[in-house]
Design a protein around this motif. Sequence first.
Motif, mmCIF file in Angstrom:
data_model
loop_
_atom_site.group_PDB
_atom_site.id
_atom_site.type_symbol
_atom_site.label_atom_id
_atom_site.label_comp_id
_atom_site.label_asym_id
_atom_site.label_seq_id
_atom_site.Cartn_x
_atom_site.Cartn_y
_atom_site.Cartn_z
ATOM 1 N N VAL A 103 61.094 -53.074 -25.710
ATOM 2 C CA VAL A 103 60.055 -52.684 -26.680
ATOM 3 C C VAL A 103 58.711 -53.691 -26.208
ATOM 4 C CG1 VAL A 103 59.357 -53.116 -29.037
ATOM 5 C CG2 VAL A 103 61.749 -52.204 -28.478
ATOM 6 N N ASN A 104 58.969 -54.950 -25.938
ATOM 7 C CA ASN A 104 57.768 -55.780 -25.463
ATOM 8 C C ASN A 104 57.023 -55.072 -24.708
ATOM 9 O OD1 ASN A 104 58.366 -57.640 -27.447
ATOM 10 N ND2 ASN A 104 59.564 -58.908 -26.116
ATOM 11 N N ASP A 105 57.780 -54.511 -23.466
ATOM 12 C CA ASP A 105 56.994 -53.788 -22.258
ATOM 13 C C ASP A 105 56.495 -52.407 -22.863
ATOM 14 O OD1 ASP A 105 57.954 -55.876 -20.631
ATOM 15 O OD2 ASP A 105 59.630 -54.910 -19.841
ATOM 16 N N GLN A 106 56.922 -51.931 -23.624
ATOM 17 C CA GLN A 106 56.381 -50.616 -24.351
ATOM 18 C C GLN A 106 54.971 -50.761 -24.805
ATOM 19 O OE1 GLN A 106 58.491 -48.862 -27.596
ATOM 20 N NE2 GLN A 106 57.667 -46.887 -27.454
ATOM 21 N N TYR A 107 55.078 -51.945 -25.637
ATOM 22 C CA TYR A 107 53.736 -52.225 -26.220
ATOM 23 C C TYR A 107 52.710 -52.783 -25.315
ATOM 24 C CZ TYR A 107 55.208 -50.364 -30.726
ATOM 25 O OH TYR A 107 55.522 -49.819 -31.935
ATOM 26 N N LYS A 108 53.196 -53.453 -24.498
ATOM 27 C CA LYS A 108 52.152 -53.908 -23.088
ATOM 28 C C LYS A 108 51.494 -52.669 -22.710
ATOM 29 C CE LYS A 108 54.252 -58.201 -21.915
ATOM 30 N NZ LYS A 108 55.049 -58.895 -20.861
ATOM 31 N N ALA A 109 52.312 -51.634 -22.407
ATOM 32 C CA ALA A 109 51.924 -50.305 -21.856
ATOM 33 C C ALA A 109 50.998 -49.605 -22.815
ATOM 34 C CB ALA A 109 52.959 -49.515 -21.345
ATOM 35 N N TYR A 110 51.273 -49.722 -24.079
ATOM 36 C CA TYR A 110 50.412 -48.881 -25.157
ATOM 37 C C TYR A 110 49.068 -49.609 -25.119
ATOM 38 C CZ TYR A 110 48.533 -48.119 -29.753
ATOM 39 O OH TYR A 110 47.926 -47.766 -30.734
ATOM 40 N N ARG A 111 49.223 -50.925 -25.206
ATOM 41 C CA ARG A 111 47.635 -51.641 -25.179
ATOM 42 C C ARG A 111 46.821 -51.311 -23.955
ATOM 43 N NH1 ARG A 111 51.110 -55.490 -27.598
ATOM 44 N NH2 ARG A 111 51.430 -56.551 -25.715
ATOM 45 N N GLU A 112 47.647 -51.138 -22.929
ATOM 46 C CA GLU A 112 46.922 -50.977 -21.662
ATOM 47 C C GLU A 112 46.465 -49.319 -21.997
ATOM 48 O OE1 GLU A 112 48.875 -50.007 -17.663
ATOM 49 O OE2 GLU A 112 48.002 -51.835 -17.249
ATOM 50 N N ALA A 113 47.285 -48.586 -22.138
ATOM 51 C CA ALA A 113 46.986 -46.908 -22.165
ATOM 52 C C ALA A 113 45.657 -46.988 -23.398
ATOM 53 C CB ALA A 113 47.809 -46.215 -22.712
ATOM 54 N N VAL A 114 45.871 -47.507 -24.081
ATOM 55 C CA VAL A 114 44.737 -47.433 -25.336
ATOM 56 C C VAL A 114 43.155 -47.970 -24.627
ATOM 57 C CG1 VAL A 114 43.716 -48.532 -27.581
ATOM 58 C CG2 VAL A 114 45.974 -47.704 -27.476
ATOM 59 N N ARG A 115 43.442 -48.961 -23.953
ATOM 60 C CA ARG A 115 42.127 -49.587 -23.273
ATOM 61 C C ARG A 115 41.558 -48.731 -22.026
ATOM 62 N NH1 ARG A 115 44.556 -53.658 -21.917
ATOM 63 N NH2 ARG A 115 44.604 -53.507 -19.619
ATOM 64 N N PHE A 116 42.416 -47.931 -21.501
ATOM 65 C CA PHE A 116 42.097 -47.018 -20.545
ATOM 66 C C PHE A 116 41.485 -45.694 -21.124
ATOM 67 C CE2 PHE A 116 44.931 -48.773 -16.981
ATOM 68 C CZ PHE A 116 44.333 -49.827 -16.813
ATOM 69 N N LEU A 117 41.929 -45.383 -22.479
ATOM 70 C CA LEU A 117 41.571 -44.091 -22.941
ATOM 71 C C LEU A 117 40.245 -44.572 -23.491
ATOM 72 C CD1 LEU A 117 44.901 -43.280 -25.041
ATOM 73 C CD2 LEU A 117 43.654 -41.620 -23.322
ATOM 74 N N GLY A 118 39.970 -45.622 -23.913
ATOM 75 C CA GLY A 118 38.861 -45.978 -24.333
ATOM 76 C C GLY A 118 37.736 -45.869 -23.346
ATOM 77 N N ARG A 119 37.989 -46.373 -22.066
ATOM 78 C CA ARG A 119 37.045 -46.094 -21.184
ATOM 79 C C ARG A 119 36.737 -44.602 -20.716
ATOM 80 N NH1 ARG A 119 39.770 -50.177 -16.701
ATOM 81 N NH2 ARG A 119 39.608 -52.175 -18.028
ATOM 82 N N GLU A 120 37.713 -43.652 -20.990
ATOM 83 C CA GLU A 120 37.438 -42.316 -20.889
ATOM 84 C C GLU A 120 36.742 -41.765 -22.077
ATOM 85 O OE1 GLU A 120 38.026 -40.468 -18.351
ATOM 86 O OE2 GLU A 120 39.181 -41.988 -17.357
ATOM 87 N N GLY A 121 36.608 -42.400 -23.312
ATOM 88 C CA GLY A 121 35.815 -41.828 -24.485
ATOM 89 C C GLY A 121 36.928 -41.357 -25.663
ATOM 90 N N ILE A 122 37.915 -41.917 -25.450
ATOM 91 C CA ILE A 122 38.899 -41.585 -26.624
ATOM 92 C C ILE A 122 39.553 -42.925 -27.171
ATOM 93 C CG2 ILE A 122 41.256 -40.528 -27.169
ATOM 94 C CD1 ILE A 122 41.020 -38.864 -24.335
ATOM 95 N N TYR A 123 39.432 -42.948 -28.451
ATOM 96 C CA TYR A 123 39.462 -44.262 -29.177
ATOM 97 C C TYR A 123 40.520 -44.265 -30.195
ATOM 98 C CZ TYR A 123 35.246 -45.896 -26.765
ATOM 99 O OH TYR A 123 34.389 -46.144 -25.704
ATOM 100 N N ILE A 124 41.509 -45.233 -30.197
ATOM 101 C CA ILE A 124 42.296 -45.452 -31.497
ATOM 102 C C ILE A 124 41.511 -46.734 -32.151
ATOM 103 C CG2 ILE A 124 44.614 -45.658 -32.433
ATOM 104 C CD1 ILE A 124 45.658 -44.026 -30.038
ATOM 105 N N SER A 125 40.863 -46.466 -33.028
ATOM 106 C CA SER A 125 39.928 -47.534 -33.542
ATOM 107 C C SER A 125 40.508 -48.265 -34.713
ATOM 108 C CB SER A 125 38.718 -47.180 -33.947
ATOM 109 O OG SER A 125 38.109 -46.686 -32.729
ATOM 110 N N ARG A 126 40.430 -49.569 -35.171
ATOM 111 C CA ARG A 126 40.765 -50.097 -36.203
ATOM 112 C C ARG A 126 39.550 -49.690 -37.308
ATOM 113 N NH1 ARG A 126 39.627 -55.103 -36.077
ATOM 114 N NH2 ARG A 126 40.860 -55.861 -37.681
#
Length: 702
Positions: free
Chosen positions: A95-118
């Motif tokens: 689960v820890n590794d899963q959430y590291k992958a989640y944060r990385e995926a969100v960061r890369f999606l943001g670079r493409e113009g797709i955001y999961i924002s606060r």
Amino acid sequence: MTRTERGEVSRYLNRDLSWVEFNKRVLEEAQDPATPLLERAKFLAIVSTNLDEFMSVRVAGLQDQQKAGYTRKDFTGYTPSGLLKRIMKRTSRMVNDQYKAYREAVRFLGREGIYISRYDDLTASQKKAMDQYYTDNVFPVLTPMGVDQSRPFPLVNSLSLYLAVVLLKEGDDPEEEPYFAIVRVPSNLSRLVRVPARGNSKKQEFVLLDDLIKQHIRSLFAGYVPLAVDPFRLTRNADLTLNEEGAEDLLEEIEKELRRRRWGVPVRLEVHKGIHAYALEMLKEEFEIEDNVFVIDGPIDLSFLMKLPSLVEGFPQLRYPELIPVYPEELEESESLFEVLGQRDVLLYHPYESFDAVNDFLMEAAEDPYVLAVKITLYRVSGHSVLIQALSKAAESGKQVTVVVELKARFDEERNIAWARQLEKAGCHVVYGLVGLKTHAKITLVVRQEQDTLRRYVHVGTGNYNENSARLYTDLGLFTSDPLIGEDASSLFNEITGFSAPSDLHTFAVAPTDLLPVLQQLIRREAEHAAAGRPARIIAKMNSLSNQEMVDALYEASQAGVPIDLIVRGVCCLRPGVEGLSETITVRSIVDRFLEHSRVVYFENGGEPDVRISSADWMTRNLTRRIELMCPVRDEGLKQDLIRILHMSLEDNVKARHLQQNGLYSRPEGEDKPFRSQFEAAKIRSWKKRPPGSGESVPTPS
């Protein structure tokens, strides 16, 4: 080699620890930079849903054994308590590794113009739009539930997301004990809420529904000051306990058990990192849970990511290339499928070939005036199913329609009850299977009047009659009018629906009566061929291998010198490559775009290949507690197709992982040209075309 809790080496790998390794391979797809970003989001969701089922069934069962004081070791050398410790350690790490992958995926999606924002990061105009969305669509369906002396702790549904709210009454002393309430996040609203674009920007932005509710929590508690709002989720024991022998109506008994499932014993508690100490204390005390608490550094329950690709508009570069299933060429030769199938067998390979062929087969049977009867087994069916419409139409037109609906298909019980009632209203004869057994076989029988005789048409599959999963899973289906297979199909349905004793079958092997002994006999036959110097080999593809008797049979064949290649997607209790035990056995797992789901086994048989497809994995439940079916493929050309499919899996050096003696998996090494079996299978038109019944040779898999 992996050692048990006492340090001794076991001949077998543990089923549950093997499952954890499988889910880690799913996670690898989310971590792989080569996986398109939106597909990585899907794999993160699959990791979560897989773990939910594992916790609510497998871990729940182990906890039950532990509480009952059960200390006996399983055949892999583990006691329930020892196994639980290892499972929790490994799943926590996963689960820890899963959430590291989640944060990385969100960061890369943001670079493409797709955001999961606060919510806090939105612009003023975006916040205004989200405030309005909350007022119009969210607030009316929320129900704040306080907990005090007059209001006991409300029912918390399994796998539903809630907010734990710690409150202080306006004007009260901050040192006084706070108030506590919970709010369920509505599951019938999208967890991902689209945010209006920033000006003329083409960026696509979303906020989480739970974050939106958290920001407006004061609207639910007038006169109180929120001290903390923290998401949490509870997993309960989801296994049904049925008394089928004493149930006058199995359908009603299952409906009762589904209601009881809501009160299942708590198994796992997920809380947000930094949760208020008072809220955590209240939750742990109420659920009587201490050890199995997962502290999540990110959004709890990433299954919402499964819907992200469908919400995002455009971005084809972030998705897998579209695969459009082809209609089988063999069935395009005539307007009537019966005309084609009366002359030749046809093999379907989903999702590369369309499930429409199966729907068309049932729809033609419903409309054909010469069809007298239709019989089918249903385990999991998709919503708005064409198949259900066809069966209903057949019954309404006066045909004898028998449907075996498996009400005990885990987590699909409610849906199957609805289908059963709909089919009964249409005039179908609905049967719920045999007491104590799940009907997992995938088979359809159509009886047709042709001139002065009756002819049977049969479809046997490795996967469910489900249009949705047929686009996402790799499965095989065989159409045939072979008289011997037709006779066996009739015998099987008579056994399921009536009082017929198991009969001598010509071609089928059926669990729980003879599938296990037939498989053992076929494996022994290969050992005898090897001992006599004749060609011998076994290649078997399945989802799971955990039955001790089957593992032992393979060990014996290996010791006799039989080369054995196993393609096992998930759980595998066999330890390969051990000198003197399993040194001729290889095991590989393929996790890729589509869920590998087909079950097929190949025996070299002294130079006369024997190839069969099946609904059954080599697990104890499949071989001893379910009605399962294994059917031979008798057409020589179709045998070559199946051998080619196995060959492609064995040649995969991109997504295949090889099982090591210690239970861990490794990537293939030293490969030159990349070969990805699922991508190669998509070229189905180029390798499947040949004259009917031809025996075109295919290279022996190496």
